[in-house]
Scaffold this active site. Structure first.
Site, PDB file in Angstrom:
ATOM      1  N   PHE A  47       0.860  -1.188   0.000  1.00  0.00           N
ATOM      2  CA  PHE A  47       0.000   0.000   0.000  1.00  0.00           C
ATOM      3  C   PHE A  47       0.892   1.233   0.000  1.00  0.00           C
ATOM      4  CE2 PHE A  47      -4.236  -1.688   2.000  1.00  0.00           C
ATOM      5  CZ  PHE A  47      -4.331  -2.615   0.975  1.00  0.00           C
ATOM      6  N   ASP A  48       1.067   1.805  -1.181  1.00  0.00           N
ATOM      7  CA  ASP A  48       1.987   2.928  -1.358  1.00  0.00           C
ATOM      8  C   ASP A  48       1.431   4.209  -0.739  1.00  0.00           C
ATOM      9  OD1 ASP A  48       4.284   4.313  -2.706  1.00  0.00           O
ATOM     10  OD2 ASP A  48       2.647   5.280  -3.793  1.00  0.00           O
TER      11      ASP A  48
END
Length: 581
Positions: A239-240
């Protein structure tokens, strides 16, 4: 008294009610929950997954790479990557993180134009699936923002179509002074749209426009993306920039409660669809904030150990493990169902924010100056008081290890291997950057071409040149690959190196850094000790209190230890793994 949650639909409805509690929606929470369940092809009465289950073991090691880190003429880079993986690292590394492989407009993939397709210059979904059949595949979910050249943002500008209401806007006269920024560019981007002038929120750059998750249609769109990635073989989701997801004017707009709840909701969906799937949150923020993304084993399965790279680098450049040891002692053990993702190099630079509060301003300043002396570049951010502060050091890890704070010396290779020996043994799953496995040095040509500091550590190797380099005994690349592979081959066969195995910090002075690992069945112990100085040091085995009824072996050299009263002489930057099995 709140009723117990015993179905997926009930759980999602509760999570949605928390996320959107201050927002008036056209749909009910139950309706949105049912839409999400349908997209994921699940049933509403699905049993909720057990949160305290480990989906990993000591055999898990993740290679971090771009899809085109190795290229050859007339071959799709993803096919070349698969060949490289099979021929070079498959015996020791079972997982691969392919950095964004989608069409993009900037930031080497992190300004995504189209989430649903593979960048044609890299290959196809078939190439991605081919890799996922032989390796655990980790993919980015670039969830905070997308490219300003995406169809969604085009529709925002037109004021109609899918995406016209997907982006977060604010007014310039709102109080945005508290917003935490990782960049120095203006936060708001002025855009003329079919509905008049808008000011779009851009956490990172004006080509990376932030989503507005106050609109549940954005959440629904990303659920569709997640379902497609699962279908294509993705098992690990990164999850950037997740910490910036939810924004509220007048607040720092980072790590807000709604952001944490969205991570929990997405975990509910992902693990219901694929019980062995894993979420790792990428939150390049101070250590205590980062730890909150574990939740109670109901949020991220893994968190990036962002404090490790600057602290370990500082240790090896100063010859003192004071700060690294102090930090390690303060880190809570990861409970079952969670794990640390350890890394010391990646496609980004070495972040300094996670070292704030752990290293003094003087220590940070010395570190920055040393890295600049080794040819590195420094990226800056604007602090709360308007001051320019070093945000990230951009340099290849091999070149970062050229010497100490006193200058360059002859221990570059030994220091580099020592850093990895420490990282491979720590509690958690190790992530190894492809350019660390290959001993890649600073790429000044690419830096000159792009004018982006991070390009210095994002070389594209020509496959033929790489093969020549790995066969040349006069170059360090072959030696680096062999040494790191040997360490990993040992690591993946030790139960005491399970990501959740017990870990205790040893007290051996400031120049010997050590910790003890014990397998979950308590049958194996490993004492991991490194000389982090440029002088030979004696390690008195009596200080380790080795059990005399056990047989002890130094795993790296294979030497048996017969006299527990003797001293081991550790050469500069030498590591020993002393095990009873």
């Amino acid at each position: 008294m709140q009723e117990p949650v015993n179905s997926l639909e009930q759980k999602l409805s509760q999570q949605l009610s928390f996320i959107y509690k201050d927002i008036t929606l056209e749909q009910s929470f139950d309706d949105i929950a049912r839409s999400l369940i349908a997209i994921m092809r699940l049933k509403s009465d699905f049993t909720i997954a057990e949160p305290f289950t480990n989906h990993w073991s000591e055999k898990d090691v993740i290679l971090i790479t771009y899809g085109d880190s190795v290229i050859e003429k007339d071959t799709a880079p993803l096919k070349t990557l698969k060949t490289f993986l099979d021929d070079t690292i498959s015996k020791t590394i079972n997982s691969v993180h392919i950095l964004p492989f989608f069409p993009y407009s900037s930031d080497d993939g992190f300004a995504v134009i189209d989430y649903s397709s593979v960048n044609e210059s890299l290959g196809s979904w078939q190439d991605i699936q081919a890799i996922s059949k032989d390796y655990h595949l980790m993919s980015d979910l670039v969830i905070n923002h997308c490219s300003s050249r995406s169809v969604w943002f085009d529709n925002f500008i037109k004021g109609e179509g899918i995406g016209h209401d997907f982006f977060f806007t604010a007014l310039p006269d709102e109080d945005l002074s508290a917003v935490v920024r990782p960049r120095t560019s203006p936060l708001l981007k002025e855009v003329e749209t079919g509905k008049g002038k808008k000011f779009v929120w851009c956490t990172f750059s004006h080509d990376q426009v932030d989503f507005d998750f106050r609109n549940p249609e954005v959440l629904i769109a990303f659920t569709t993306i997640i379902r497609q990635y699962l279908d294509m073989g993705v098992k690990i989701f990164r999850f950037d920039a997740i910490a910036f997801l939810w924004k509220i004017s007048g607040t720092p707009s980072i790590n807000l409660p709604q952001t944490h709840e969205i991570v929990r909701l997405l975990r509910s969906l992902i693990e219901s669809a694929e019980p062995n799937a894993i979420i790792i949150t990428e939150t390049n923020i101070p250590n205590t904030q980062n730890l909150t993304y574990f939740g109670n084993a109901n949020e991220a399965h893994g968190i990036y150990n962002f404090s490790l790279p600057p602290l370990l680098l500082n240790t090896l450049l100063t010859g003192s493990c004071l700060y690294l040891k102090r930090w390690l002692m303060s880190m809570p053990p990861s409970q079952d169902g969670t794990m640390y993702f350890n890394f010391i190099a990646s496609h980004d630079g070495i972040g300094l924010r996670p070292a704030e509060g752990l290293l003094s301003e003087e220590e940070l300043g010395t570190l920055v100056q040393t890295i600049e002396g080794f040819g590195g570049k420094i990226s800056w951010r604007t602090s709360d008081n308007g001051e320019q502060k070093a945000y990230e050091m951009n340099i290849s890890l091999y070149d970062a290890m050229q010497g100490t704070t006193a200058g360059k010396d002859q221990w570059n290779f030994e220091r580099f291997v020592c850093a990895h020996a420490i990282m491979f043994a720590l509690e958690g799953i190790p992530g190894v950057y492809i350019h660390s496995m290959l001993g890649t040095q600073n790429d000044y040509k690419k830096l000159e071409h792009t004018h982006h500091n991070r390009s210095i550590n994002r070389r594209r190797w020509d496959k033929e040149l790489l093969s020549q380099a790995l066969e040349d005994n006069n170059l360090h690349h072959k030696k680096v690959l062999s040494s790191l592979s040997s360490l990993l081959e040992i690591r993946i066969n030790q139960p005491a190196f399970h990501p959740n195995a017990t870990q205790f910090t040893l007290h051996l002075g400031l120049q010997l850094f050590g910790f003890w690992r014990q397998s979950q069945n308590r049958k194996q112990s490993i004492f991991c000790i490194s000389n982090i100085s440029n002088k030979p040091l004696a390690l008195p085995l009596s200080e380790l209190n080795l059990v005399i009824t056990e047989s002890w072996t130094e795993l790296i050299s294979g030497a048996e230890i017969t006299d527990l009263t003797e001293e081991l002489l550790l050469e500069p930057y030498q590591t020993v793994w002393i095990s009873n099995k």
